[in-house]
Design a protein around this motif. Sequence first.
Motif, short mmCIF file in Angstrom:
data_model
loop_
_atom_site.label_atom_id
_atom_site.label_comp_id
_atom_site.label_asym_id
_atom_site.label_seq_id
_atom_site.Cartn_x
_atom_site.Cartn_y
_atom_site.Cartn_z
N UNK A 53 0.84 -1.22 0.00
CA UNK A 53 0.00 0.00 0.00
C UNK A 53 0.87 1.25 0.00
N UNK A 54 1.91 1.27 0.85
CA UNK A 54 2.81 2.43 0.90
C UNK A 54 3.46 2.69 -0.44
N UNK A 55 3.97 1.63 -1.06
CA UNK A 55 4.69 1.80 -2.33
C UNK A 55 3.74 2.10 -3.48
N UNK A 56 2.50 1.65 -3.38
CA UNK A 56 1.49 2.03 -4.37
C UNK A 56 1.16 3.51 -4.24
N UNK A 57 1.19 3.99 -3.01
CA UNK A 57 0.92 5.40 -2.74
C UNK A 57 2.06 6.27 -3.29
N UNK A 96 5.30 -6.91 -5.50
CA UNK A 96 5.34 -5.59 -4.87
C UNK A 96 6.40 -4.72 -5.54
N UNK A 97 7.59 -5.28 -5.70
CA UNK A 97 8.70 -4.52 -6.27
C UNK A 97 8.45 -4.13 -7.71
N UNK A 98 7.92 -5.04 -8.50
CA UNK A 98 7.65 -4.76 -9.92
C UNK A 98 6.64 -3.63 -10.06
N UNK A 99 5.58 -3.70 -9.28
CA UNK A 99 4.54 -2.67 -9.36
C UNK A 99 5.10 -1.29 -8.97
N UNK A 100 5.84 -1.23 -7.86
CA UNK A 100 6.38 0.05 -7.40
C UNK A 100 7.46 0.57 -8.34
N UNK A 101 8.30 -0.33 -8.83
CA UNK A 101 9.37 0.11 -9.73
C UNK A 101 8.79 0.59 -11.06
N UNK A 105 9.72 4.08 -12.72
CA UNK A 105 10.21 4.24 -14.09
C UNK A 105 9.34 5.19 -14.90
N UNK A 106 8.03 5.10 -14.69
CA UNK A 106 7.13 6.02 -15.38
C UNK A 106 7.41 7.46 -14.94
N UNK A 107 7.62 7.64 -13.66
CA UNK A 107 7.93 8.97 -13.11
C UNK A 107 9.26 9.49 -13.67
N UNK A 108 10.24 8.61 -13.77
CA UNK A 108 11.53 9.02 -14.34
C UNK A 108 11.33 9.48 -15.78
N UNK A 109 10.57 8.70 -16.54
CA UNK A 109 10.32 9.04 -17.94
C UNK A 109 9.62 10.37 -18.13
N UNK A 110 8.73 10.72 -17.22
CA UNK A 110 7.98 11.97 -17.37
C UNK A 110 8.69 13.16 -16.75
N UNK A 111 9.75 12.92 -16.00
CA UNK A 111 10.43 14.02 -15.31
C UNK A 111 11.89 14.19 -15.69
N UNK A 112 12.29 13.68 -16.83
CA UNK A 112 13.69 13.80 -17.24
C UNK A 112 14.11 15.26 -17.33
N UNK A 129 15.67 4.03 -7.20
CA UNK A 129 15.87 3.03 -8.25
C UNK A 129 16.92 2.01 -7.80
N UNK A 130 18.02 2.48 -7.23
CA UNK A 130 19.08 1.57 -6.77
C UNK A 130 18.58 0.68 -5.64
N UNK A 131 17.74 1.23 -4.78
CA UNK A 131 17.20 0.43 -3.67
C UNK A 131 16.31 -0.69 -4.20
N UNK A 132 15.45 -0.36 -5.16
CA UNK A 132 14.59 -1.39 -5.77
C UNK A 132 15.45 -2.44 -6.48
N UNK A 133 16.42 -1.98 -7.24
CA UNK A 133 17.29 -2.90 -7.98
C UNK A 133 18.04 -3.83 -7.01
#
Length: 179
Positions: A53-57, A96-101, A105-112, A129-133
């Motif tokens: 839930x936290x990571x979805x938020x 959990x990790x795939x959904x949050x990552x 990634x979407x956020x990175x793409x829209x905020x370059x 990103x490094x923490x998820x990886x």
Amino acid sequence: IFVTQKMSDFIFPFRFDDLLEETTDTRYYVQSKDNVDGVDERRVEERLENIERDLNDSWAKIREPKNFDTLYYFIKCLEPGKENFSPRLIQFVPEILIQAMGKLLKEIGTNVARDYREPEFMENMRNAFKMYLFLFIYYMNNTHIKKAKLTLNDQIQEMSQLNNKKPKKKRGKDINKDN
């Protein structure tokens, strides 16, 4: 989701357990002693659902010790020979990790474009990103998703061992000869 609060720098450790050692610099380390080893599976599942839930938020909540550290300890419990959890619960972590990552990634793409205007925001994204990886790599290391194939070096060593073996003799006769 706008994140400006500076987080600790996440640096990949040499060994997975190195993250348990407190640092005096700005590197992230596992601060919580909230180990899940020996905890009832239903309670662990509740914790993982809270993390989900936290990571979805917000993908940035991976930086909170209650999330990263709990995932770290859960994955640590999956070391070979220690699999204390049901396969369903073990498979929940990468979901959990795939959904949050994916959100990150979407956020990175829209905020370059923000990289130059708000370097701290992008630094937080890179650290998350490094923490998820890291958690993905640690998970794969501690589960049966290890090497599917032998590395080239392993294959070469295996072939050289096969070539160095001498044929065995049985009752004075060479087993490679026809009788």
